[in-house]
Write a protein that holds these residues in place. Structure first.
Motif, PDB file in Angstrom:
ATOM      1  N   VAL A  22      33.280  19.428 -49.028  1.00 31.75           N
ATOM      2  CA  VAL A  22      31.745  19.237 -50.668  1.00 31.75           C
ATOM      3  C   VAL A  22      31.065  18.138 -49.456  1.00 31.75           C
ATOM      4  N   PRO A  23      29.598  18.594 -48.957  1.00 31.42           N
ATOM      5  CA  PRO A  23      29.181  17.823 -49.113  1.00 31.42           C
ATOM      6  C   PRO A  23      28.576  17.474 -50.096  1.00 31.42           C
ATOM      7  N   HIS A  24      28.416  15.688 -49.499  1.00 29.37           N
ATOM      8  CA  HIS A  24      28.080  14.565 -50.236  1.00 29.37           C
ATOM      9  C   HIS A  24      28.679  14.093 -51.747  1.00 29.37           C
ATOM     10  N   ILE A  25      29.850  14.867 -52.462  1.00 31.51           N
ATOM     11  CA  ILE A  25      30.733  14.685 -52.819  1.00 31.51           C
ATOM     12  C   ILE A  25      31.773  14.743 -52.404  1.00 31.51           C
ATOM     13  N   SER A  26      32.662  15.363 -51.158  1.00 30.84           N
ATOM     14  CA  SER A  26      33.620  14.091 -50.476  1.00 30.84           C
ATOM     15  C   SER A  26      33.748  13.178 -50.315  1.00 30.84           C
ATOM     16  N   GLU A  27      32.002  12.866 -49.645  1.00 30.02           N
ATOM     17  CA  GLU A  27      32.163  11.238 -49.775  1.00 30.02           C
ATOM     18  C   GLU A  27      32.310  10.497 -50.630  1.00 30.02           C
ATOM     19  N   TYR A  28      32.410  10.495 -51.712  1.00 33.39           N
ATOM     20  CA  TYR A  28      32.542  10.013 -52.722  1.00 33.39           C
ATOM     21  C   TYR A  28      33.320   9.935 -54.010  1.00 33.39           C
ATOM     22  N   ALA A  29      34.654  10.534 -53.466  1.00 32.07           N
ATOM     23  CA  ALA A  29      35.787  11.249 -54.039  1.00 32.07           C
ATOM     24  C   ALA A  29      36.140   9.971 -54.889  1.00 32.07           C
TER      25      ALA A  29
END
Length: 51
Positions: A22-29
């Motif tokens: 998921v864009p932006h969520i996967s980066e900051y999980a």
């Protein structure tokens, strides 16, 4: 109770971002999960204080 639901929402977003791209969520999980535990800890420490 509100802080608990905020923490649950952050954990769910983190888990979704971890298992699905998921864009932006996967980066900051990782940071979402850390924030969720921080919010939960904050709620437990200050439980019952009204001021």
């Amino acid at each position: 109770m509100l802080l608990f639901f905020i923490a649950v929402a952050l954990v769910m977003a983190s888990l979704i971002g971890h298992f699905r791209p998921v864009p932006h969520i996967s980066e900051y999980a990782y940071w979402l999960m850390t924030a969720a535990f921080g919010v939960l800890t904050f709620g437990i420490i200050f439980k019952g204080r009204t001021q």
